[in-house]
Scaffold this motif. Structure first.
Motif: not given
Ligand code: ZN
Length: 330
Positions: A12-13, A227-231, A265-267, A274-277
């Protein structure tokens, strides 16, 4: 689809301001291991700090871009991954409340949710965090020695998505990302990877995704303190390709595969915003440092090595030793 394409959460970023204060809070107060000190690959004058367990296993990795004294503040709201929860043993509840009292971190009184006891608190930039007390987590603790191992954080418990409605995000999670719905409490709906039993991580902790749906909530604004994105974690480049093809065929718009040095990574944006990675498990954080040296050097991607002198000059020096000492008890 095969449910082994996604095995749970990877990292998580989030965005922060002062890098030393960020280090003080996550390594010093919370006792997470600084597993990598590198730079934002898209903005080399900003650190990228990775925290996790001893080796930075998937499901334990919280990362930050500390932008310094920037006016770029965010606001938590829908369309974001909001609260990030960390797993602690039940017998650690007292320890953590006393620790928060001692270091003047305000927190909400413990509440019960899905049979776990939860304590909400925030980091110095206002990022929402929780400790979730449970005895289901068998992952080994890490400590720098300033927190007793038996009460140390084990990694993530899960991530919480704030959405205006749950249906489309639920469909993505359950039909294409290998998750299944496992329960609800009010407007909270909880999901867990179907593959969790066979996952190497061995248990559920670290992999929960909750959707908190509320159509009356304000939309979030990205920036410091959010949070910017979760991966999500995928085992190999091959399985990542599989996920990417499924996403493309369902009308999502994943990026090309990007080399993030420690994972590929792909986003893409999920339907609620929500931005997912999707990040590969290998090569991991021992790619350029041994386990015992993780987080000690400033690591740069190969294409930035020629700029090392200039990059180091522009980064504020930070000290892990200072963080650990400041939060040593007794
Ligand atoms: Zn990421």
């Amino acid at each position: 689809m095969s449910n082994s394409l996604i095995t749970g959460l990877h990292h998580i970023t989030a965005m922060a301001s002062d890098p030393q204060r960020n280090l003080d809070f996550y390594a010093g107060l919370l006792g997470l291991r600084l597993v990598k000190k590198t730079i934002n690959f898209d903005a080399p004058d900003v650190y990228h700090l990775y925290y996790g367990d001893e080796t930075g296993k998937a499901g334990s990795i919280m990362t930050f871009f500390p932008f310094g004294a920037s006016p770029y503040r965010g606001r938590q709201g829908t369309g974001q991954a909001a609260t990030t929860s960390f797993s602690i043993p039940v017998n650690a509840l007292d320890f953590w409340q006393k620790r928060f009292d001692q270091f003047q971190v305000s927190y909400k009184a413990p509440q019960t949710r899905f049979n776990e006891v939860v304590i909400y608190f925030e980091d110095p930039d206002g990022l929402g965090l929780e400790l979730v007390a449970n005895d289901a987590d068998t992952r080994p603790p890490f400590t720098y020695g300033h927190i007793p191992a038996e009460v140390a954080i084990r990694g993530f418990w899960g991530s919480e998505l704030w959405e205006t409605s749950y249906e489309k995000t639920e469909a993505l999670l359950t039909q294409h990302l290998g998750y299944e719905f496992i329960g609800e409490a009010g407007v909270r709906r909880r999901y867990l990877p179907k593959s969790v039993d066979s996952a190497e991580k061995g248990n559920e902790a670290g992999n929960f995704v909750d959707i908190l749906w509320d159509s009356t909530q304000r939309y979030g604004v990205g920036g410091i303190g959010t949070v910017h994105h979760i991966a999500f974690d995928t085992p190999t480049d091959e399985t990542q390709k599989g996920v990417r093809e499924i996403l493309l065929s369902k009308g999502f718009m994943p990026t090309e595969v990007l080399d993030r040095q420690y994972f590929h990574s792909i986003y893409f944006r999920e339907p609620g915003g929500v931005l997912f990675e999707i990040a590969t498990n290998p090569p991991g954080f021992t790619f350029d440092e041994t386990i015992e040296n993780l987080g000690t050097g400033l690591k740069l991607p190969p294409w930035q090595e020629k700029n090392r002198d200039q990059i180091e000059k522009h980064l504020a020096p930070i000290s892990l030793e200072k963080s650990v000492e400041a939060y040593r008890v007794g």
